[in-house]
Write an enzyme that holds these catalytic residues in place. Structure first.
Site, PDB file in Angstrom:
ATOM      1  N   LYS A 237       0.842  -1.155   0.109  1.00 36.32           N
ATOM      2  CA  LYS A 237      -0.140   0.064   0.002  1.00 36.32           C
ATOM      3  C   LYS A 237       0.932   1.194   0.105  1.00 36.32           C
ATOM      4  O   LYS A 237       1.935   1.256   0.631  1.00 36.32           O
ATOM      5  CB  LYS A 237      -0.657  -0.111   1.138  1.00 36.32           C
ATOM      6  N   ARG A 292      -3.170  -7.727  13.932  1.00 35.79           N
ATOM      7  CA  ARG A 292      -2.413  -6.711  14.682  1.00 35.79           C
ATOM      8  C   ARG A 292      -2.880  -5.359  14.252  1.00 35.79           C
ATOM      9  O   ARG A 292      -3.869  -5.319  13.405  1.00 35.79           O
ATOM     10  CB  ARG A 292      -1.043  -6.831  14.128  1.00 35.79           C
ATOM     11  N   VAL A 295      -0.722  -0.051   9.663  1.00 35.84           N
ATOM     12  CA  VAL A 295       0.018   1.073   9.449  1.00 35.84           C
ATOM     13  C   VAL A 295      -1.136   2.251   9.260  1.00 35.84           C
ATOM     14  O   VAL A 295      -0.836   3.310   9.627  1.00 35.84           O
ATOM     15  CB  VAL A 295       1.001   1.073   8.279  1.00 35.84           C
TER      16      VAL A 295
END
Ligand code: ADP
Length: 451
Positions: A237, A292, A295
């Site tokens: 990304k 998790r 970003v």
């Protein structure tokens, strides 16, 4: 509540976690490798411990070194951040043996979802649509041509233990299946120590759409409106935004409900992200779960006005989810990942930052561990700063981002700022008319134009 959290990470995400912990009145312990001695997370945490040399396998990936640091400093919890040990099930297992809370899902959950081929089968049972593909990992290459033929070309080979876009190859016809298989297998073995591959239908012109979920140990959950992450290079990304310019309210509701149901099915606990591919007809297919914080989590925080990391810490301590169920999306948010790399060749450009001006102002957030004089070590990822904006509308958010980037000055290293500026002024991007192939095509056109 915890009294002291050790952050098993570095860079912007370590700072991000320190910030939330401080606001909750929790002490923090930074761990660092030798070249990170003078980095910001070591300066801003309450305590710090050196855990080894530059090589990640001997520092940020060393479970014994990190657990020893936690014991010495008497930390009662560990936050893994993203990358490094964040998705390694051995880490929560060992934390639990040592009586330390792990801020993330259980080892069992990680194990099931960490094998992407297994995760697909599990999510199929949870009633999430998956792309046509191999039922399990491909044990023997000789079976691959038949599997590919049944799925229908183009197909994509993917590493079962994959992440970060590695170990993935698109195969458009049977003639290069063997070659691509071998390349993907080698890449997977080198990156993850596991050469296992599986195969999926390659969905042309798809969008990468993901849903952020948070779920506590009592089964209370909340899934948020989608993040659009289709601006990618080499499956990684580059720019993310929320809401997606493509997803309508009906599809959004369906995705949210599907993720909440699937998370109940696997009794997911903590923060997590369900990633999907969405085709041009708005059919969605489950890809993987990232177990998790990601970003790009700040864009969700911006439009909902929440702090996901604080909440993740609180529910790890056994608290009930405190977010109200009726949270609403407010406005539009974009994130640009500013990397230390050449904007045309993408060759990493570590080194010393001689001069630095980061943007500010209303609706602008910068998550970064950079400062003037910081010598970016070549040993880790090249993310320098995440620039995040929030505005009432998408058009205003794009304009705000352009202004923010114009007011960003980074001297001493090369960055991909010029690439971001080019994308933001592209008419298709501005119309919201883009998919996962957009950036590669855009770069190919640019290259051809230069020739
Ligand atoms: P990783 O865990 O390595 O990031 P993902 O499974 O999340 O890998 O996929 C990364 C990207 O690769 C996706 O966002 C998408 O652009 C592309 N991709 C993965 N699977 C497919 C598919 N079946 N069809 C088309 N593109 C795909």
């Amino acid at each position: 509540m915890f009294t002291k959290i050790l952050i098993a990470n570095r860079g912007e995400i370590a700072l991000r976690i320190i910030r939330s912990a401080k606001e909750l009145g929790i002490k923090t312990v930074a761990v660092y490798s030798e070249p990170d001695k003078e980095s910001l997370h070591t300066m801003l945490a309450d305590e710090k411990v050196c855990i080894g040399p530059a090589k990640a396998s001997e520092s940020y990936l060393s479970i014994p070194n990190i657990i020893s640091a936690a014991s010495i400093k008497k930390a009662d919890a560990i936050h893994p951040g993203y990358g490094f040990l964040a998705e390694n099930p051995r880490f929560p297992e060992i934390c639990s043996q040592e009586g330390i809370s792990f801020i993330g899902p259980s080892a069992d959950t990680m194990r099931i979802l960490g094998d992407k081929s297994q995760a697909r089968q599990k999510m199929k049972k949870a009633k999430l649509p998956i792309t046509p593909g191999s039922e399990k990992i491909i044990e023997d290459f000789n079976t691959a041509p038949k599997i590919a033929k049944n799925i229908g070309y183009p197909v994509i080979l993917k590493a079962a233990s994959g992440g970060g876009g590695k170990g993935m190859r698109i195969v458009r016809s049977s003639t290069n299946l063997e070659e691509m298989y071998s390349i993907a297998q080698h890449e997977a073995k080198a990156a993850f120590g596991d050469p296992s591959l599986y195969m999926e239908k390659y969905i042309e012109d798809a969008r990468h759409i993901e849903i952020q979920l948070i779920r506590d140990s009592k089964g209370n959950s909340l899934a948020f409106g989608e993040r659009e992450c289709s601006v990618q290079r080499k499956h990684q990304k580059v720019i993310e935004e929320t809401p997606s310019p493509f997803i309508d309210e009906k599809t959004r509701k369906k995705l949210i409900k599907a993720v909440e149901d699937a998370s109940d099915f696997i009794d997911y606990q903590s923060l997590g992200t369900f990633e999907f591919l969405v085709d041009s007809q708005k059919n969605y297919y489950f890809m993987e779960v990232n177990t998790r914080a990601q970003v790009e989590h700040p864009i969700t925080e911006m439009v909902y006005g929440i702090d996901l990391i604080k909440e993740q810490i609180k529910i790890a301590a056994g608290n009930k989810l405190s977010f109200p169920q009726n949270l609403k999306i407010n406005g539009h948010s974009l994130e640009c990942r500013i990397n230390a790399e050449n904007a045309e060749t993408f060759i990493p450009s570590p080194g010393k930052i001689d001069f630095l001006v980061l943007p500010g102002g209303q609706g602008i957030r910068v998550d970064s561990a950079a400062f003037r004089g910081w010598d970016i070590p070549p040993d880790y990822d090249s993310l320098v700063a995440k620039i995040i904006v929030h505005s009432p509308t998408r058009a205003e958010a794009i304009n705000k981002m352009q202004t923010a980037l114009e007011m960003t000055i980074i001297v001493g290293i090369q960055t991909n700022l010029p690439l971001h500026m080019d994308i933001l002024s592209n008419s298709n991007f501005r119309k919201g008319d883009y998919n996962i192939q957009f950036l590669e095509k855009f770069l190919n056109r640019k290259k051809a134009g230069r020739k």
